[in-house]
Write a protein that holds these residues in place. Structure first.
Motif, short mmCIF file in Angstrom:
data_model
loop_
_atom_site.label_atom_id
_atom_site.label_comp_id
_atom_site.label_asym_id
_atom_site.label_seq_id
_atom_site.Cartn_x
_atom_site.Cartn_y
_atom_site.Cartn_z
N VAL A 96 0.83 -1.20 0.00
CA VAL A 96 0.00 0.00 0.00
C VAL A 96 0.87 1.25 0.00
O VAL A 96 0.58 2.23 -0.69
N LEU A 97 1.96 1.22 0.77
CA LEU A 97 2.90 2.35 0.76
C LEU A 97 3.38 2.63 -0.65
O LEU A 97 3.45 3.80 -1.06
N PHE A 150 1.40 10.03 -4.88
CA PHE A 150 1.99 11.33 -4.56
C PHE A 150 2.96 11.78 -5.64
O PHE A 150 2.93 12.95 -6.06
N ASP A 151 3.84 10.90 -6.07
CA ASP A 151 4.85 11.28 -7.06
C ASP A 151 4.20 11.79 -8.35
O ASP A 151 4.67 12.76 -8.95
N ALA A 152 3.11 11.14 -8.75
CA ALA A 152 2.42 11.58 -9.96
C ALA A 152 1.76 12.94 -9.74
O ALA A 152 1.79 13.81 -10.62
N ALA A 153 1.15 13.14 -8.57
CA ALA A 153 0.56 14.44 -8.26
C ALA A 153 1.63 15.53 -8.24
O ALA A 153 1.40 16.65 -8.71
N LEU A 189 2.58 4.88 7.24
CA LEU A 189 2.23 6.30 7.19
C LEU A 189 3.45 7.15 7.52
O LEU A 189 3.67 8.20 6.91
N ARG A 190 4.24 6.72 8.48
CA ARG A 190 5.45 7.46 8.84
C ARG A 190 6.40 7.56 7.64
O ARG A 190 6.95 8.61 7.34
N GLU A 191 6.58 6.46 6.94
CA GLU A 191 7.48 6.46 5.79
C GLU A 191 6.91 7.30 4.64
O GLU A 191 7.66 7.96 3.92
N LEU A 192 5.59 7.27 4.48
CA LEU A 192 4.97 8.09 3.44
C LEU A 192 5.19 9.57 3.72
O LEU A 192 5.58 10.34 2.82
N ALA A 231 10.48 15.03 2.04
CA ALA A 231 11.74 15.17 1.33
C ALA A 231 11.62 16.10 0.13
O ALA A 231 12.64 16.53 -0.43
N HIS A 232 10.40 16.42 -0.28
CA HIS A 232 10.15 17.37 -1.36
C HIS A 232 9.83 18.72 -0.71
O HIS A 232 8.77 18.88 -0.09
N ARG A 233 10.70 19.65 -0.83
CA ARG A 233 10.59 20.91 -0.07
C ARG A 233 9.50 21.84 -0.61
O ARG A 233 9.00 22.68 0.12
#
Length: 308
Positions: A233-234, A241-244, A269-272, A278-280
């Motif tokens: 799921v992650l 997210f990456d596509a958005a 969820l923590r890793e997500l 990481a994307h500022r």
């Protein structure tokens, strides 16, 4: 077909199926070229603290079923709030009124900065099965109850069934909501159109892909079983997210404290959140904040159209 039987859908005249399709429709996308602060993409995390209301809605009162929901309030909610604070992420909590009455201190936390509380029905009722007046009454009760408990009047709604009855749109407009988050016609915020007429109501769309419940829900006596590993799921959510982010759009996510709050799932969820952080150039927003940005884009489009 006899004279007493209604026509089947395949027998409908064009006017009939067009009327159904056009009753509630997606209008123009409301996505600015840049989000507030110059951000490339927006992230809107939401939680539905349904807790005990799912079994109560269906008249199920066994301690076992209620305990599954109690876990969300007793364990999951605190873990979720701590994780959001750790990553400095605001969220929107769509809470059934009965859930708020059972857990008023929790509801107050959801309505406190930087978060937002929104309406999610009275007892997680199936609103599409209600009479018009019953639906209107329950939504009104839910809004007023959340306002009384938290001191904050909700501006947004997510219907418990993620669907509209024939009267839902009129009801939420008449009750003065700024936005809805129940429909699935786009990845990005859009204006709802009713019978061909723009309503000004912002839709922040959801989808089952970006919801924890379809992946992890368990029903002891039914056919519903968890079928996906949390780390799978992650991967799906990271891809979403990456596509958005590439599109300059919105990553919207719907979670439930009694579902995501378990240890092995909270790791995901923590890793997500760490991946997104990481994307500022990402704007983390409540759904209400996102609706404000969407309405500003609608105003810009109106102004540009008037001057052209």
């Amino acid at each position: 077909m006899t004279a007493a039987e209604p026509p089947q859908p395949w027998q409908w005249p064009e006017a009939t199926w067009r009327e159904h399709v056009e009753s509630v429709r997606a209008g123009r996308r409301l996505v600015p070229s840049r989000w507030p602060g110059g951000a490339r993409a927006a992230v809107a995390i939401s939680f539905d603290p349904d807790h005990e209301t799912i079994p109560l809605r269906d008249g199920e009162t066994s301690p076992g079923r209620l305990a599954q929901g109690e876990y969300g309030a007793r364990v999951g909610a605190g873990r979720v709030l701590d994780l959001l604070a750790e990553h400095h992420v605001p969220a929107t909590f769509f809470m059934p009124a009965v859930s708020a009455l059972l857990h008023p201190e929790e509801a107050k936390e959801y309505a406190s900065e930087p978060h937002e509380i929104g309406v999610h029905g009275w007892i997680h009722e199936r609103n599409t099965l209600l009479a018009e007046q019953d639906e209107r009454t329950l939504i009104s009760w839910a809004r007023d109850t959340l306002a009384e408990i938290t001191g904050s009047v909700p501006t947004g709604i997510r219907t418990p069934s993620w669907d509209f009855s024939d009267s839902t749109l009129d009801t939420i407009r008449q009750l003065g909501f700024d936005y809805d988050s129940s429909l699935m016609a786009d990845d990005e915020p859009y204006e709802i159109v009713a019978e061909g007429t723009p309503t000004g109501l912002v839709e922040i769309p959801v989808d089952w892909i970006r919801d924890d419940a379809p992946y992890f829900t368990m029903d002891r006596y039914g056919s519903v079983r968890p079928y996906t590993r949390p780390r799978d799921v992650l991967e799906i959510w990271i891809d979403e997210f990456d596509a958005a982010y590439r599109d300059g759009g919105v990553f919207q996510l719907t979670l439930h404290p009694h579902v995501i709050g378990h240890r092995s799932r909270l790791v995901v969820l923590r890793e997500l959140l760490a991946h997104i952080r990481a994307h500022r150039d990402v704007w983390f927003a409540t759904h209400a904040d996102l609706a404000v940005a969407a309405r500003a884009e609608a105003t810009r489009l109106d102004t540009a159209g008037a001057s052209s």
